[in-house]
Design a protein around this motif. Structure first.
Motif, PDB file in Angstrom:
ATOM      1  N   SER A  43      -5.599  -5.127   4.887  1.00  0.00           N
ATOM      2  CA  SER A  43      -5.346  -5.581   3.516  1.00  0.00           C
ATOM      3  C   SER A  43      -5.936  -4.572   2.539  1.00  0.00           C
ATOM      4  N   LEU A  44      -5.425  -4.593   1.298  1.00  0.00           N
ATOM      5  CA  LEU A  44      -5.927  -3.672   0.273  1.00  0.00           C
ATOM      6  C   LEU A  44      -7.390  -3.948  -0.061  1.00  0.00           C
ATOM      7  N   LEU A  45      -7.787  -5.232  -0.018  1.00  0.00           N
ATOM      8  CA  LEU A  45      -9.177  -5.557  -0.318  1.00  0.00           C
ATOM      9  C   LEU A  45     -10.109  -4.957   0.725  1.00  0.00           C
ATOM     10  N   GLU A  46      -9.735  -5.097   2.011  1.00  0.00           N
ATOM     11  CA  GLU A  46     -10.548  -4.496   3.068  1.00  0.00           C
ATOM     12  C   GLU A  46     -10.525  -2.976   2.977  1.00  0.00           C
ATOM     13  N   LEU A  47      -9.368  -2.436   2.608  1.00  0.00           N
ATOM     14  CA  LEU A  47      -9.259  -0.978   2.487  1.00  0.00           C
ATOM     15  C   LEU A  47     -10.175  -0.448   1.384  1.00  0.00           C
ATOM     16  N   GLU A  48     -10.183  -1.146   0.233  1.00  0.00           N
ATOM     17  CA  GLU A  48     -11.041  -0.727  -0.882  1.00  0.00           C
ATOM     18  C   GLU A  48     -12.498  -0.670  -0.434  1.00  0.00           C
ATOM     19  N   SER A  49     -12.932  -1.676   0.313  1.00  0.00           N
ATOM     20  CA  SER A  49     -14.313  -1.720   0.791  1.00  0.00           C
ATOM     21  C   SER A  49     -14.571  -0.631   1.816  1.00  0.00           C
ATOM     22  N   ALA A  50     -13.615  -0.400   2.729  1.00  0.00           N
ATOM     23  CA  ALA A  50     -13.809   0.577   3.795  1.00  0.00           C
ATOM     24  C   ALA A  50     -13.868   2.001   3.254  1.00  0.00           C
ATOM     25  N   LEU A  51     -13.133   2.276   2.175  1.00  0.00           N
ATOM     26  CA  LEU A  51     -13.100   3.638   1.627  1.00  0.00           C
ATOM     27  C   LEU A  51     -14.430   4.056   1.010  1.00  0.00           C
ATOM     28  N   ARG A  52     -15.344   3.121   0.844  1.00  0.00           N
ATOM     29  CA  ARG A  52     -16.673   3.482   0.339  1.00  0.00           C
ATOM     30  C   ARG A  52     -17.546   4.101   1.427  1.00  0.00           C
ATOM     31  N   GLN A  53     -17.076   4.040   2.671  1.00  0.00           N
ATOM     32  CA  GLN A  53     -17.825   4.601   3.792  1.00  0.00           C
ATOM     33  C   GLN A  53     -17.257   5.969   4.164  1.00  0.00           C
ATOM     34  N   PRO A  54     -18.051   6.783   4.854  1.00  0.00           N
ATOM     35  CA  PRO A  54     -17.550   8.099   5.295  1.00  0.00           C
ATOM     36  C   PRO A  54     -16.705   7.962   6.562  1.00  0.00           C
ATOM     37  N   TRP A  55     -15.573   8.672   6.580  1.00  0.00           N
ATOM     38  CA  TRP A  55     -14.681   8.659   7.740  1.00  0.00           C
ATOM     39  C   TRP A  55     -14.280  10.080   8.084  1.00  0.00           C
ATOM     40  N   ASP A  56     -14.053  10.299   9.373  1.00  0.00           N
ATOM     41  CA  ASP A  56     -13.552  11.609   9.809  1.00  0.00           C
ATOM     42  C   ASP A  56     -12.045  11.691   9.679  1.00  0.00           C
ATOM     43  N   ALA A  57     -11.339  10.547   9.731  1.00  0.00           N
ATOM     44  CA  ALA A  57      -9.884  10.554   9.629  1.00  0.00           C
ATOM     45  C   ALA A  57      -9.388   9.141   9.390  1.00  0.00           C
ATOM     46  N   ILE A  58      -8.143   9.061   8.923  1.00  0.00           N
ATOM     47  CA  ILE A  58      -7.475   7.780   8.725  1.00  0.00           C
ATOM     48  C   ILE A  58      -6.154   7.806   9.492  1.00  0.00           C
ATOM     49  N   ILE A  59      -5.934   6.755  10.273  1.00  0.00           N
ATOM     50  CA  ILE A  59      -4.643   6.537  10.932  1.00  0.00           C
ATOM     51  C   ILE A  59      -4.046   5.289  10.298  1.00  0.00           C
ATOM     52  N   SER A  60      -2.795   5.385   9.846  1.00  0.00           N
ATOM     53  CA  SER A  60      -2.221   4.271   9.115  1.00  0.00           C
ATOM     54  C   SER A  60      -0.808   3.959   9.582  1.00  0.00           C
ATOM     55  N   ASP A  61      -0.517   2.661   9.680  1.00  0.00           N
ATOM     56  CA  ASP A  61       0.861   2.204   9.857  1.00  0.00           C
ATOM     57  C   ASP A  61       1.600   2.443   8.536  1.00  0.00           C
ATOM     58  N   TYR A  62       2.936   2.432   8.618  1.00  0.00           N
ATOM     59  CA  TYR A  62       3.694   2.632   7.380  1.00  0.00           C
ATOM     60  C   TYR A  62       3.954   1.304   6.680  1.00  0.00           C
ATOM     61  N   ASN A  63       4.473   0.342   7.402  1.00  0.00           N
ATOM     62  CA  ASN A  63       4.777  -0.970   6.823  1.00  0.00           C
ATOM     63  C   ASN A  63       3.622  -1.926   7.063  1.00  0.00           C
ATOM     64  N   LEU A  64       3.032  -2.394   5.953  1.00  0.00           N
ATOM     65  CA  LEU A  64       1.894  -3.316   6.017  1.00  0.00           C
ATOM     66  C   LEU A  64       2.132  -4.465   5.046  1.00  0.00           C
ATOM     67  N   PRO A  65       1.488  -5.593   5.262  1.00  0.00           N
ATOM     68  CA  PRO A  65       1.697  -6.754   4.379  1.00  0.00           C
ATOM     69  C   PRO A  65       1.293  -6.458   2.932  1.00  0.00           C
ATOM     70  N   GLY A  66       2.280  -6.350   2.053  1.00  0.00           N
ATOM     71  CA  GLY A  66       2.001  -6.156   0.630  1.00  0.00           C
ATOM     72  C   GLY A  66       1.835  -4.726   0.192  1.00  0.00           C
ATOM     73  N   PHE A  67       1.809  -3.770   1.085  1.00  0.00           N
ATOM     74  CA  PHE A  67       1.678  -2.366   0.695  1.00  0.00           C
ATOM     75  C   PHE A  67       2.190  -1.483   1.823  1.00  0.00           C
ATOM     76  N   SER A  68       2.166  -0.172   1.585  1.00  0.00           N
ATOM     77  CA  SER A  68       2.688   0.775   2.575  1.00  0.00           C
ATOM     78  C   SER A  68       1.720   1.940   2.735  1.00  0.00           C
ATOM     79  N   GLY A  69       1.994   2.757   3.728  1.00  0.00           N
ATOM     80  CA  GLY A  69       1.169   3.947   3.946  1.00  0.00           C
ATOM     81  C   GLY A  69       1.230   4.916   2.784  1.00  0.00           C
ATOM     82  N   LEU A  70       2.379   4.979   2.093  1.00  0.00           N
ATOM     83  CA  LEU A  70       2.493   5.862   0.928  1.00  0.00           C
ATOM     84  C   LEU A  70       1.566   5.410  -0.196  1.00  0.00           C
ATOM     85  N   LEU A  71       1.382   4.098  -0.343  1.00  0.00           N
ATOM     86  CA  LEU A  71       0.460   3.593  -1.353  1.00  0.00           C
ATOM     87  C   LEU A  71      -0.972   4.010  -1.027  1.00  0.00           C
TER      88      LEU A  71
END
Length: 381
Positions: A43-71
């Motif tokens: 979800s976008l809410l979980e994503l917003e929280s997760a982006l505050r942490q350091p990551w080496d990479a992101i793997i993303s699906d394209y079609n997600l509930p309410g948003f997309s990988g392009l978003l």
């Protein structure tokens, strides 16, 4: 020495709404020998929280509930996150894949072909780290250039202040002493009866007069007191003096009879014109010089052009072309720049300096100097 990507522990953010697909991707990466820590969000809410942490990479699906990988890619770009991003989808069209790559995706692949996931992820991480290193190097280079500009400006200001101090000493000490000596010699000439003494005194008077003129010329070069009358008057005076000294026809045109300029700008413009005329007299073999001084759209422009033999391209690129470099550095101290063009029909040097809106609008008879401290301004003699 950095740890090879395949041998270090990687923190990966997985944007995926299917727990089964998430487990398949984690298993595929571990089967490839990668040491990973993976967090799934959907979800976008979980994503917003997760982006505050350091990551080496992101793997993303394209079609997600309410948003997309392009978003998600747009979010990363807006936040200026330089992050390896691999798009994984059950089905993705060519147009969508191209749009994702243009938006900033490192790679894309289908969920039915996960064998390529680990190599694609490692390649994306290495490419991103190389880009981060390049960005950091560019930022450091920019800081270094800024420090050099600041140093050049400080040196220019120090030189001008030293010139002013020397000019004052010549005026107060040397000039005063020579003037007193001239009065004494004149007194001796009036009272001496011997013809030989009269001849020697007159010869000494000529020598002293020449020394006084030389000291005045040196003071003018060191400290252009004419600038107290304004830049236009100073440039016109310099042009007339240059024409008398060299015999080169010199024409001056200006958009305003008087121009009120910010501190430091008149001196930069004066020294630029002085350097240009010096180079013309030494190298151009010209018979005509044009000087144009104008203010238009909040920009001061000084152009000095001649009809001489021009400058060879190789001369402009010489490693020891310090005169040209000095012009660029001097202009940069007031936020300006210099353009130099040359051909067999002559050379044109243009100084451009953006002015503050309020300063550019002030023209007329008022020559009062601003109260703001100007480190390159001349003190009273």
């Amino acid at each position: 020495m950095s740890t090879p990507t395949a041998e270090r522990h990687l923190r990966i953010l997985h944007i995926e709404d299917s727990e089964l697909d998430h487990q398949l991707i984690v298993a595929q990466l571990r089967r490839a020998g990668l040491s990973i820590e993976v967090q799934r969000v959907d979800s976008l809410l979980e994503l917003e929280s997760a982006l505050r942490q350091p990551w080496d990479a992101i793997i993303s699906d394209y079609n997600l509930p309410g948003f997309s990988g392009l978003l998600v890619l747009d979010m990363l770009r807006q936040r200026q996150y330089l992050m390896p991003f691999v798009l994984v989808s059950g089905e993705i069209g060519e147009d969508t894949a191209v749009a994702a790559m243009r938006t900033g995706a490192s790679d894309y692949l289908l969920k039915n072909n996960l064998a390529r996931l680990a190599p694609a992820l490692l390649h994306a991480i290495e490419a991103c780290e190389s880009e981060r290193a390049r960005v950091a190097a560019d930022a450091e280079l920019l800081k270094s250039k800024q420090r050099l500009h600041e140093l050049a400006g400080h040196l220019q200001t120090s030189v001008e202040m030293e010139r002013a101090a020397i000019a004052r000493e010549i005026h107060d000490d040397v000039g005063g002493s020579l003037t007193a000596l001239k009065f004494d010699l004149a007194w001796i000439a009036r009272h001496a009866k011997d013809a030989a003494v009269q001849q020697r005194v007159n010869s000494a008077l000529e020598t002293v007069s020449y020394a006084i003129e030389a000291s005045q010329r040196i003071m003018h070069n060191l400290r252009p007191a004419i600038l107290e009358q304004g830049l236009v008057a100073a440039v016109q005076w310099m042009a007339n003096r240059f024409e008398r000294r060299t015999g080169i026809l010199t024409t001056t045109r200006t958009s305003h009879e008087q121009i009120q300029l910010p501190p430091g700008v008149p001196l930069v413009a004066y020294r630029t014109a002085q350097e240009a005329l010096t180079n013309i007299s030494k190298h151009a073999n010209a018979s005509k010089v044009n000087i144009e001084l104008s203010v238009d759209s909040g920009v001061l422009t000084l152009e000095v052009s001649d009809n001489g033999q021009g400058i060879a391209p190789g001369d402009l690129a010489k490693a020891r072309s310090f005169g040209i470099r000095g012009l660029h550095e001097r202009a940069a101290t007031v936020g300006g720049w210099v353009d130099l063009s040359s051909s067999s029909r002559g050379t044109s040097l243009i100084l451009s300096v953006p002015l503050q809106a309020e300063a550019a609008a002030q023209f007329g008879d008022d020559h009062s100097h601003t109260e703001e401290h100007d480190p390159s301004a001349w003190g009273s003699a």
